[in-house]
Enzyme design. Structure first.
Site, mmCIF file in Angstrom:
data_model
loop_
_atom_site.group_PDB
_atom_site.id
_atom_site.type_symbol
_atom_site.label_atom_id
_atom_site.label_comp_id
_atom_site.label_asym_id
_atom_site.label_seq_id
_atom_site.Cartn_x
_atom_site.Cartn_y
_atom_site.Cartn_z
ATOM 1 N N ASN A 6 7.616 -8.867 -6.609
ATOM 2 C CA ASN A 6 8.855 -9.434 -6.074
ATOM 3 C C ASN A 6 9.608 -10.225 -7.142
ATOM 4 O O ASN A 6 10.836 -10.237 -7.155
ATOM 5 C CB ASN A 6 8.571 -10.298 -4.853
ATOM 6 C CG ASN A 6 8.479 -9.482 -3.586
ATOM 7 O OD1 ASN A 6 9.388 -8.735 -3.243
ATOM 8 N ND2 ASN A 6 7.359 -9.601 -2.885
ATOM 9 N N MET A 27 0.037 -17.832 -3.385
ATOM 10 C CA MET A 27 -1.024 -17.845 -2.379
ATOM 11 C C MET A 27 -1.631 -19.233 -2.214
ATOM 12 O O MET A 27 -2.808 -19.479 -2.475
ATOM 13 C CB MET A 27 -2.097 -16.814 -2.751
ATOM 14 C CG MET A 27 -1.564 -15.401 -2.911
ATOM 15 S SD MET A 27 -0.701 -14.797 -1.433
ATOM 16 C CE MET A 27 -2.073 -14.637 -0.292
ATOM 17 N N ARG A 28 -0.767 -20.145 -1.769
ATOM 18 C CA ARG A 28 -1.213 -21.495 -1.497
ATOM 19 C C ARG A 28 -0.631 -21.954 -0.166
ATOM 20 O O ARG A 28 0.530 -21.684 0.137
ATOM 21 C CB ARG A 28 -0.732 -22.467 -2.589
ATOM 22 C CG ARG A 28 -1.295 -22.202 -3.968
ATOM 23 C CD ARG A 28 -2.715 -22.701 -4.085
ATOM 24 N NE ARG A 28 -2.815 -24.135 -3.837
ATOM 25 C CZ ARG A 28 -3.975 -24.790 -3.703
ATOM 26 N NH1 ARG A 28 -5.114 -24.114 -3.781
ATOM 27 N NH2 ARG A 28 -3.993 -26.085 -3.487
ATOM 28 N N ILE A 29 -1.453 -22.654 0.629
ATOM 29 C CA ILE A 29 -0.928 -23.337 1.810
ATOM 30 C C ILE A 29 -0.374 -24.680 1.332
ATOM 31 O O ILE A 29 -1.076 -25.463 0.702
ATOM 32 C CB ILE A 29 -2.025 -23.529 2.871
ATOM 33 C CG1 ILE A 29 -2.499 -22.165 3.390
ATOM 34 C CG2 ILE A 29 -1.514 -24.381 4.019
ATOM 35 C CD1 ILE A 29 -3.674 -22.241 4.337
ATOM 36 N N HIS A 47 7.195 -12.640 3.780
ATOM 37 C CA HIS A 47 5.937 -12.397 4.491
ATOM 38 C C HIS A 47 5.937 -10.971 5.021
ATOM 39 O O HIS A 47 6.915 -10.531 5.644
ATOM 40 C CB HIS A 47 5.793 -13.389 5.649
ATOM 41 C CG HIS A 47 4.509 -13.240 6.395
ATOM 42 N ND1 HIS A 47 3.302 -13.672 5.883
ATOM 43 C CD2 HIS A 47 4.234 -12.686 7.611
ATOM 44 C CE1 HIS A 47 2.337 -13.390 6.757
ATOM 45 N NE2 HIS A 47 2.880 -12.802 7.806
ATOM 46 N N GLU A 77 5.221 -25.483 8.988
ATOM 47 C CA GLU A 77 4.445 -24.507 9.752
ATOM 48 C C GLU A 77 4.244 -23.245 8.926
ATOM 49 O O GLU A 77 5.214 -22.653 8.446
ATOM 50 C CB GLU A 77 5.161 -24.153 11.057
ATOM 51 C CG GLU A 77 4.394 -23.147 11.903
ATOM 52 C CD GLU A 77 5.182 -22.663 13.112
ATOM 53 O OE1 GLU A 77 4.688 -21.744 13.783
ATOM 54 O OE2 GLU A 77 6.282 -23.182 13.363
ATOM 55 N N ASP A 87 4.244 -19.782 7.650
ATOM 56 C CA ASP A 87 5.007 -18.583 8.020
ATOM 57 C C ASP A 87 5.871 -18.841 9.260
ATOM 58 O O ASP A 87 6.133 -17.934 10.048
ATOM 59 C CB ASP A 87 4.076 -17.385 8.281
ATOM 60 C CG ASP A 87 3.250 -17.032 7.058
ATOM 61 O OD1 ASP A 87 3.742 -17.217 5.934
ATOM 62 O OD2 ASP A 87 2.103 -16.573 7.229
ATOM 63 N N GLN A 146 6.487 -2.733 0.983
ATOM 64 C CA GLN A 146 6.803 -3.335 -0.313
ATOM 65 C C GLN A 146 8.134 -2.829 -0.867
ATOM 66 O O GLN A 146 8.871 -3.590 -1.512
ATOM 67 C CB GLN A 146 5.685 -3.075 -1.309
ATOM 68 C CG GLN A 146 5.849 -3.877 -2.604
ATOM 69 C CD GLN A 146 4.701 -3.644 -3.567
ATOM 70 O OE1 GLN A 146 4.469 -2.528 -4.013
ATOM 71 N NE2 GLN A 146 3.972 -4.702 -3.886
ATOM 72 N N GLN A 200 10.741 -2.292 0.794
ATOM 73 C CA GLN A 200 11.775 -3.100 1.447
ATOM 74 C C GLN A 200 11.729 -4.554 1.003
ATOM 75 O O GLN A 200 12.768 -5.230 0.984
ATOM 76 C CB GLN A 200 11.634 -2.992 2.970
ATOM 77 C CG GLN A 200 11.837 -1.593 3.509
ATOM 78 C CD GLN A 200 13.182 -1.015 3.109
ATOM 79 O OE1 GLN A 200 14.208 -1.699 3.150
ATOM 80 N NE2 GLN A 200 13.190 0.254 2.710
#
Length: 219
Positions: free
Chosen positions: A18, A94-96, A113, A147, A149, A175, A177
């Protein structure tokens, strides 16, 4: 931002497809912004090589060197803010994120997402869509809130689910799109057309529906 070219900082953890879509859109003149920096929490992320090849400054902030999520996010915020971004883009980061971090960038941070949110928040979205027997699937760009996503949707691309699909084939269709709608959302923001207000996404001053703007690739 109205009188100058906006700055974008991109956060990555992996291969950076991306990110490459954003770089390509910029190079085609379709993203009127400065790609000011790419920051990764993983030193071996291939996306760092993509950024370097495009002449974009890179930074590595390895999350394993921090004792808590809060300390990492505080350090990351300092790294990002050094580039004075108008927009922060999560491109496979890839982290919250902690609530304080998301609040700091409220209304100026986007994520992508691989599902038609609010469906299938979290992981393994393609397999979950197949297991549910869905006839369509897709991808969503949304503003980031505390919150996971869960921020207001900006744009969704819908793809068909074919009878012979596996999670891998469906992921590849999605992917394609992703690489269309992420540069589009970034362009809207950079042009001053997209913003978040009162927990909703607005495009050209009009409140978008809960789904966001829809691009249907099934036809």
């Amino acid at each position: 931002m109205a009188n100058s070219t906006p700055n974008i900082v991109v956060l990555i953890s992996g291969s950076g497809t991306n990110l490459q879509a954003l770089i390509d859109a910029h190079d085609r003149g379709e993203l009127p912004a400065n790609l000011s920096a790419v920051i990764s929490n993983r030193p071996n992320a291939y996306g760092l090589e993509r950024a370097a090849a495009a002449g974009i400054p890179t930074e590595v902030l390895d999350h394993t060197g921090f004792d808590s999520r809060e300390l990492f996010d505080q350090a990351l915020q300092r790294e990002i803010d050094a580039y004075a971004p108008d927009l922060v883009i999560l491109a496979g980061f890839m982290r919250i994120l902690t609530e304080g971090f998301t609040q700091h960038y409220s209304g100026r941070m986007l994520n992508i997402h691989p599902s038609l949110l609010p469906k299938y928040q979290g992981l393994h979205t393609h397999q979950r869509a197949l297991d549910a027997g869905d006839d369509c699937h897709g991808v969503t760009v949304h503003f980031v809130t505390a919150e996971l996503d869960g921020g207001p949707n900006v744009v969704q691309a819908v793809v068909p689910v074919l009878p012979e699909d596996t999670a891998e084939t469906l992921a590849k269709r999605v992917q394609v799109q992703e690489h269309v709608i992420y540069p589009l959302a970034a362009r809207w923001f950079s042009e001053g057309r997209l913003r978040m207000a009162q927990g909703r996404s607005l495009l050209d001053g009009e409140t978008l529906p809960d789904s966001g703007h829809i691009i249907d690739s099934r036809n």
